[in-house]
Design an enzyme around this catalytic site. Structure first.
Site, PDB file in Angstrom:
ATOM      1  CG  ASN A  43      55.701  33.986  38.434  1.00  0.00           C
ATOM      2  OD1 ASN A  43      56.166  32.927  38.851  1.00  0.00           O
ATOM      3  ND2 ASN A  43      56.101  35.175  38.886  1.00  0.00           N
ATOM      4  CD1 TRP A  44      51.024  28.923  38.426  1.00  0.00           C
ATOM      5  CD2 TRP A  44      51.705  26.834  38.892  1.00  0.00           C
ATOM      6  NE1 TRP A  44      50.187  28.052  37.747  1.00  0.00           N
ATOM      7  CE2 TRP A  44      50.587  26.757  38.021  1.00  0.00           C
ATOM      8  CE3 TRP A  44      52.291  25.650  39.308  1.00  0.00           C
ATOM      9  CZ2 TRP A  44      50.063  25.539  37.569  1.00  0.00           C
ATOM     10  CZ3 TRP A  44      51.769  24.432  38.868  1.00  0.00           C
ATOM     11  CH2 TRP A  44      50.664  24.385  38.011  1.00  0.00           C
ATOM     12  CE  LYS A  45      53.840  36.340  41.896  1.00  0.00           C
ATOM     13  NZ  LYS A  45      53.768  37.675  42.473  1.00  0.00           N
ATOM     14  CB  SER A 247      47.028  43.330  39.920  1.00  0.00           C
ATOM     15  OG  SER A 247      47.778  43.349  41.117  1.00  0.00           O
ATOM     16  N   GLY A 268      50.408  36.480  37.954  1.00  0.00           N
ATOM     17  CA  GLY A 268      50.769  35.796  39.190  1.00  0.00           C
ATOM     18  C   GLY A 268      49.550  35.179  39.845  1.00  0.00           C
ATOM     19  N   GLY A 269      48.945  35.927  40.765  1.00  0.00           N
ATOM     20  CA  GLY A 269      47.834  35.423  41.586  1.00  0.00           C
ATOM     21  C   GLY A 269      46.740  34.729  40.793  1.00  0.00           C
TER      22      GLY A 269
HETATM   23  C1  PEP Z   1      53.882  38.327  38.823  1.00  0.00           C
HETATM   24  O1  PEP Z   1      54.103  37.454  39.635  1.00  0.00           O
HETATM   25  O2  PEP Z   1      54.696  38.511  37.911  1.00  0.00           O
HETATM   26  C2  PEP Z   1      52.662  39.105  38.937  1.00  0.00           C
HETATM   27  C3  PEP Z   1      52.419  40.010  38.032  1.00  0.00           C
HETATM   28  O3  PEP Z   1      51.842  38.836  40.000  1.00  0.00           O
HETATM   29  P1  PEP Z   1      50.305  39.332  40.175  1.00  0.00           P
HETATM   30  O4  PEP Z   1      49.586  39.001  38.886  1.00  0.00           O
HETATM   31  O5  PEP Z   1      49.796  38.565  41.333  1.00  0.00           O
HETATM   32  O6  PEP Z   1      50.349  40.802  40.392  1.00  0.00           O
END
Ligand code: PEP
Length: 285
Positions: A43-45, A247, A268-269
């Site tokens: 998920n690039w947000k 994460s 995400g990240g």
């Molecule tokens: C997400 O955006 O759904 C997510 C889990 O982000 P991250 O991996 O950065 O915690």
């Protein structure tokens, strides 16, 4: 919408989904009977900044997907990059949208309808991400409308659910997920469940670097699967993919993916680095 602790507890005690002993639900997991192919998603947000950067990142990620990669891969990317990323990834990676509006037409400035997304070959849409729930104040009812419209328009929906830190500390992860599942999937038929995946994303683990341990995540996934069985029957409970998000990193992915009820990850990240996401895509089973 905020729920009082009492209403959550009342719902939890009125369902049989959580009375099964951990042992019995583990046995009914039937992972061997229901081959749920791993599903690694990113998920690039609100990233990256430019089309050029999106092209470079998509190329980097696509180069990590080989015939030896253990699962299917999908990327949820910002609207302006969807078609570009599709062209780069071809059939290696499925491309999805990070949300949609349930409204289909008319005076909804800024809206992106499911029909628009389907018309550009979009296959998946995220619904209920915790950032949309909190920052954009999307309610369970709105998220439910998104799920129904995505399915109606022949795409698949990944419904994100998960508890806050306070709820986790009060032992409410299971009941909160049950409530969000029941509200998010209201009106979704058993037949339509083949177009649904669930992402369990504890809010306290998203973007914080605090990944849930594989044991914590497995425990909640088991409860989510029990709820799905309760709602739709054993076969749907066993065949629906439940992904973990929060994460996830190259260091944590192998331990998470070793758990029987964790079918994939929503990242995400770490999906913003070709090297990190490549390692996650090629997790060690
Ligand atoms: C997400 O955006 O759904 C997510 C889990 O982000 P991250 O991996 O950065 O915690």
């Amino acid at each position: 919408m905020k729920l009082s602790l009492l209403s959550v507890l009342a719902l939890a005690s009125s369902t049989s989904a959580f009375v099964a002993s951990p042992q019995s639900s583990r046995v009914s997991t039937s992972t061997q009977l229901y081959e749920r192919k791993p599903f690694i998603t990113g998920n690039w947000k609100l990233n990256p900044n430019t089309k050029g950067e999106a092209i470079a990142l998509a190329e980097d990620i696509a180069s990590s997907v080989t015939s030896d990669s253990p699962g299917d891969v999908a990327l949820f990317v910002p609207y302006p990059f969807i078609e570009t990323v599709q062209n780069i990834c071809g059939d290696k990676i499925t491309v999805g949208a990070e949300m949609c509006t349930p409204e289909m037409k008319g005076a909804f400035t800024g809206g992106i309808s499911p029909a628009m997304l389907a018309s550009i070959g979009c296959k998946w849409v995220l619904a209920g991400h915790s950032e949309r729930r909190t920052i954009n104040k999307e309610t369970d009812e709105y998220i439910n409308a998104q799920c129904l419209k995505v399915i109606e328009n022949d795409m698949s929906v990944m419904l994100c659910i998960g508890e806050t830190l306070g709820e986790y500390e009060q032992n409410l992860a299971g009941p909160i997920c049950e409530l969000q599942l029941k509200k998010g999937l209201a009106g979704v038929s058993k037949e339509d469940m083949s177009s649904v995946a669930i992402a369990y994303e504890p809010v306290w683990a998203i973007g914080t670097g605090k990944v849930a341990t594989p044991e914590i995540a497995q425990d909640v996934h088991e409860q989510i699967r029990a709820t799905l069985k309760n709602m739709y029957g054993e076969d749907i409970g066993d065949s629906t993919k439940i992904l973990y998000g929060g994460s996830v990193s190259p260091d944590s992915v192998d331990g998470l993916m070793a758990k029987p009820d964790i079918d994939g990850t929503l990242v995400g990240g770490a999906s913003l680095s070709g090297e990190s996401f490549g390692r996650i895509i090629n997790f060690q089973a």
